[in-house]
Design a protein around this motif. Structure first.
Motif: not given
Length: 921
Positions: A462-469, A502-506, A550-555, A644-649
């Motif tokens: 999971t950590q390997t598959a994570r990239v910076p926001f 997840t990031l690719q979908r965001l 993971l909580e993403i807010t657009v204000r 969003l859940p941090t892990t969805r699989r």
């Protein structure tokens, strides 16, 4: 209305429309004389009512272009500008042109042709110029409705092309060279959407929302990264798909071929960007022109042979030139890890069965032991043996051992031998049980070690598959720089590590949220200055980790959502009735903007007005197993929060039982488990409420939702956490907690917003994974889903209705809708006719009335019914094409029960009328 009903009722519509057309033509011919006599107001009013009726009938029968033309005529006639001389002649000519185009449209329908190009033909007949002349003379007389611009000739398609021949290939390849990092995520995303588009075009019944969303997303992503040629062509494709979705174009075989050629061309453009040598410049010019023709309804031009792109060429993927781990490999590892989790769960079940076997063997050993002890006490005790010897019969003949004392030799009887065998068997059982216990202990230890290894592997992968926001915010900053004169864009949490899938979908939904803030939320610099705000708006994007989410807010700091406009658009589109909309809280109204096609933008452009952006945000959030919260305050701004859940699989789930149905909750959303007695709860507005941490939270009874029999007085509650608060779900029994492989919901279950996906149990059983925020919405609106007992009498009695409308077509179509549902329907051709029927004492359960009718209009009928004691409480539902607030306000002030717009939504109408009559529909 299905095709057979439409064909059956079409002659009635054409007959009525021909009569109305004759009235319009005669009225237009008399306008000059009436104007000269100073009495044209009555004539214009009469013509306006006829145009209004034709607009409603055409929309009801599925002729949108004819309905729009009649609507334009209605607005022209309602404006009644004060024109004299040549200007007055221009106004009369404009009215005549509109009436002529209505006649052309009716003629097309009569002869089986489509009326999709009435707007273009109106413009070519001089109508647009006449309208502009009237507007210049009286600019404030009326404001025409904005319509999407359709180019008058195909030369406009040339605007899509680069200036020099051959420069398109150079532009595409230069983009890949200069934006290699962007291309790594952009190209797979576009190919994915092109795949969705191709799959839908090959399907027997394409999902128009999916096809439109795919083209819209490709367009938006292309503009965002700066690849304008692809974005402009995708916009052309979107125009055609928009016409299909709006009913202006029919998706027949020729149109499918055109769309496939467009899809293939965009695929070829991607190949050229990656180094292939294909003549995309010429193909783009040809296909752009053809799409422009199709958008105008001119689809009869044969496709040139050169329009078809060549077959796919093998092209080296840019990711082969880098040492980065391809995302698809990580996705495969995560999938394998999901299978490993399932395998471990099954191993756990096997261990459980071994434990049961061990306990059974232990019980058997104890029973054997007791039997041995009982046998020894009865048969092997010395005193008992002597007694037994004394009772033995004397043996005949001399005893062979008479010289020996009986104590000098052991006695071996059958019972003695059996007892010794049982004793030995018991000892064997003890040894086997001891060895089995040791084996099970070793297996348990191995299982624990495997679990620890799996958890470490899960964390590492999971950590390997994570990239910076920041990978997604960098793309958004580029978009923001292009609009820096309108907004200040601030990001927080750029260093946060996020799952790459997840990031690719965001990227897409976040872009839509920013676009929504720019075009809907911030307001114009003039409006902001008037409100005491800086001319430039501020949009803040932040990402944080809250527990396992993971909580993403657009204000934004804009004007907030226009709830009145949202309600009006929802009413116009037939999503809800006026009564339902008025009863909804603002946060419920805010969620209506997530529906496809609903936009408060008056004018359609390349970035707004389609009503697709927020639909993309909601769809992506649900596909990622998350929830979306919308908060807005007038004058302060709007906040969108994606959780969003941090892990969805793979996730920890709590299994519960509802009747015979197993369900699951994500453990990260579970706050507590409670068992309460009914007296400990209270009844709130939406049903039961349970105490939790000093406050009362709503309860959703999953037994009601799943239709299982409700038994017992104990409330077994799973308390769930959401962005909007807690909700308690009532179940029958609590189960165990375990790791589970999770999959998102498919298209079939996607409409159920209280399901976030499915979890695979250790036995291989698929468990519905419930979504807490969807359950909270159900708890707040129990009337939308709770089942009520229906008696046999209720199942057969539907109610008697009076349908009042001056349009014969409306009376026939709507009357048939209601009769199919089992209602008895009487009709009246205007308010006066209806009032006379009601005065005769005929009992009706509900009256459905139009507003604009001759002799007595709907307002007058409503006022008259409320003034009579016998009809004062009779439910009266208004059905009209008028969706304005002032019409609604007047209708409700006069006592209307509900308010609908035409063309009426059949499901909505039957649901509301069914509730008013207490009928089952």
């Amino acid at each position: 209305m299905n095709s057979s009903e439409r064909a059956e009722l079409l002659p009635a519509f054409l007959s009525e429309a021909s009569t109305d057309l004759g009235t319009l033509r005669a009225g237009v011919a008399n306008l000059p004389a009436a104007a000269a006599a100073g009495g044209d107001d009555q004539q214009l009013t009469t013509l306006s009512i006829v145009a209004h009726r034709m607009r409603g009938s055409a929309g009801l029968y599925g002729f949108p272009q004819l309905a729009k033309m009649a609507g334009l005529l209605e607005r022209i006639l309602e404006a009644r500008p004060d024109l004299n001389g040549a200007q007055g002649d221009t106004y009369v000519t404009l009215v005549g042109t509109a009436v002529h185009m209505i006649g052309v449209g009716l003629d097309d329908i009569t002869h089986g042709r489509r009326e999709t190009d009435l707007g273009l033909r109106f413009s070519r007949a001089g109508g647009a110029a006449q309208l502009q002349a009237v507007l210049r003379a009286q600019p404030h007389a009326f404001v025409p409705r904005s319509t999407q611009h359709i180019p008058d000739d195909l030369d406009d398609a040339a605007d899509l092309q680069p200036a020099a021949a051959g420069s398109l290939s150079d532009t595409l390849r230069a983009f890949v060279r200069e934006q290699a990092e962007v291309w790594e995520y952009f190209a797979p995303e576009v190919r994915e959407h092109l795949g969705h588009l191709s799959a839908q075009l090959d399907a027997p019944e394409p999902d128009l929302d999916v096809t439109f969303r795919a083209a819209h997303t490709i367009k938006g992503s292309s503009f965002m990264v700066g690849l304008e040629p692809l974005g402009e062509f995708a916009h052309r494709l979107e125009d055609v798909l928009g016409g299909v979705r709006d009913g202006l174009l029919r998706i027949d075989t020729p149109l499918r071929d055109e769309l496939r050629r467009g899809t293939d061309l965009m695929t070829a453009m991607l190949r050229v960007a990656e180094g292939a040598d294909e003549p995309v410049q010429e193909q783009l010019e040809i296909q752009a022109a053809r799409l422009a023709q199709v958008a105008q309804g001119e689809s009869g031009v044969p496709a040139p042979a050169s329009a078809a792109p060549p077959a796919d060429l093998p092209v080296a993927s840019p990711e082969l030139a880098t040492l980065r781990v391809p995302a698809r490999h990580l996705e495969g590892l995560i999938d394998q890890m999901g299978a490993l989790v399932t395998s471990r769960s099954r191993l756990g079940q096997s261990l459980g069965r071994l434990d049961e076997l061990q306990r059974a063997m232990q019980d058997s050993q104890e029973r054997f032991g007791r039997a041995v002890r009982d046998f020894e006490e009865r048969y092997l005790n010395a005193d008992m043996l002597r007694v037994a010897e004394g009772t033995r019969p004397e043996r005949a003949g001399p005893a062979l051992a008479e010289d020996f004392n009986e104590l000098e030799l052991d006695t071996y009887s059958d019972l003695n031998i059996l007892a010794r065998s049982i004793t030995e068997l018991s000892a064997d059982f003890s040894e086997v049980r001891r060895r089995l216990e040791a084996a099970v202990s070793d297996l348990h230890a191995e299982h624990e070690d495997m679990g620890k290894l799996l958890r470490r592997l899960r964390v590492d992968v999971t950590q390997t598959a994570r990239v910076p926001f920041s990978q997604v915010t960098a793309r958004l900053r580029r978009w923001a720089r292009e609009h820096r004169d309108r907004l200040e864009f601030v990001t927080r949490g750029d260093d946060l590590k996020v799952d790459s899938a997840t990031l690719q979908r965001l990227g897409e939904p976040l872009l839509h949220l920013l676009t929504n803030a720019l075009h809907h939320g911030l307001g114009t610099p003039e409006d902001r200055a008037a409100a005491g705000k800086a001319p430039r708006g501020r949009v803040e994007l932040s990402a944080t980790l809250v527990g396992s989410f993971l909580e993403i807010t657009v204000r934004d700091d804009g004007r907030g959502l226009d709830f009145l406009a949202i309600r009006e658009r929802a009413l116009m589109r037939g999503l809800r009735s006026a009564q339902e909309l008025n009863a909804m809280e603002d946060d419920e109204v805010a969620r209506l903007i997530l529906l496809p096609g609903l936009s408060t933008e008056q004018q359609v452009s390349t970035v707004a007005g389609r009503g697709v952006g927020m639909d993309v945000v909601a769809t992506t959030t649900r596909q990622l197993g998350g929830e979306l919260l919308i908060r807005s305050r007038a004058g302060e701004g709007t906040t969108f929060t994606m959780r969003l859940p941090t892990t969805r699989r793979i996730m920890d789930v709590l299994q519960v039982q509802v009747g015979t149905v197993p369900l699951a909750f994500a453990v990260a959303s579970v706050r507590a488990l409670r068992e309460l007695r009914e007296p400990e709860l209270r009844i709130g507005e939406g049903g039961f409420e349970a105490p939790f941490e000093g406050r009362w939270i709503p309860v959703v009874d999953l037994r009601e939702l799943w239709g299982t029999p409700a038994t017992g007085e104990t409330f077994s509650l799973v308390v769930l956490s959401t962005l909007a608060g807690e909700v308690a779900a009532r179940v029958d029994t609590f189960g165990t907690i375990g790791e589970s492989s999770v999959a998102p919901t498919g298209s079939l279950l996607g409409a159920l917003d209280y399901l976030s996906g499915t979890a695979l149990s250790a036995t291989g059983e698929v468990l519905p994974l419930l979504e807490p925020q969807g359950l909270l919405r159900l708890a707040r609106r129990p009337d939308l889903w709770l089942s009520h007992e229906r008696t046999g009498e209720q199942a057969t009695v539907q109610g008697r209705l009076l349908l009042v409308d001056d349009s014969l077509s409306v009376r026939r179509v709507v009357g048939r809708m209601l009769e199919r549902a089992g209602f008895t329907v009487d009709t009246a051709n205007d308010g006066q006719d209806a009032y006379e029927r009601l005065q005769q004492g005929v009992p009706y359960d509900v009256v459905l009335s139009d507003l604009e009718m001759p002799r007595m209009n709907g307002f007058e009928l409503l006022s008259a019914l409320r003034g009579r004691p016998t009809t004062a409480s009779l439910p009266v539902v208004i059905m009209t094409t008028r969706a304005g607030e002032k019409h609604q306000r007047l209708a409700f002030s006069l006592g209307a029960t509900d308010y609908f717009t035409k063309p009426v939504n059949e499901a909505l109408l039957l649901r509301r009328v069914g509730r008013l009559t207490g009928a089952v529909v």
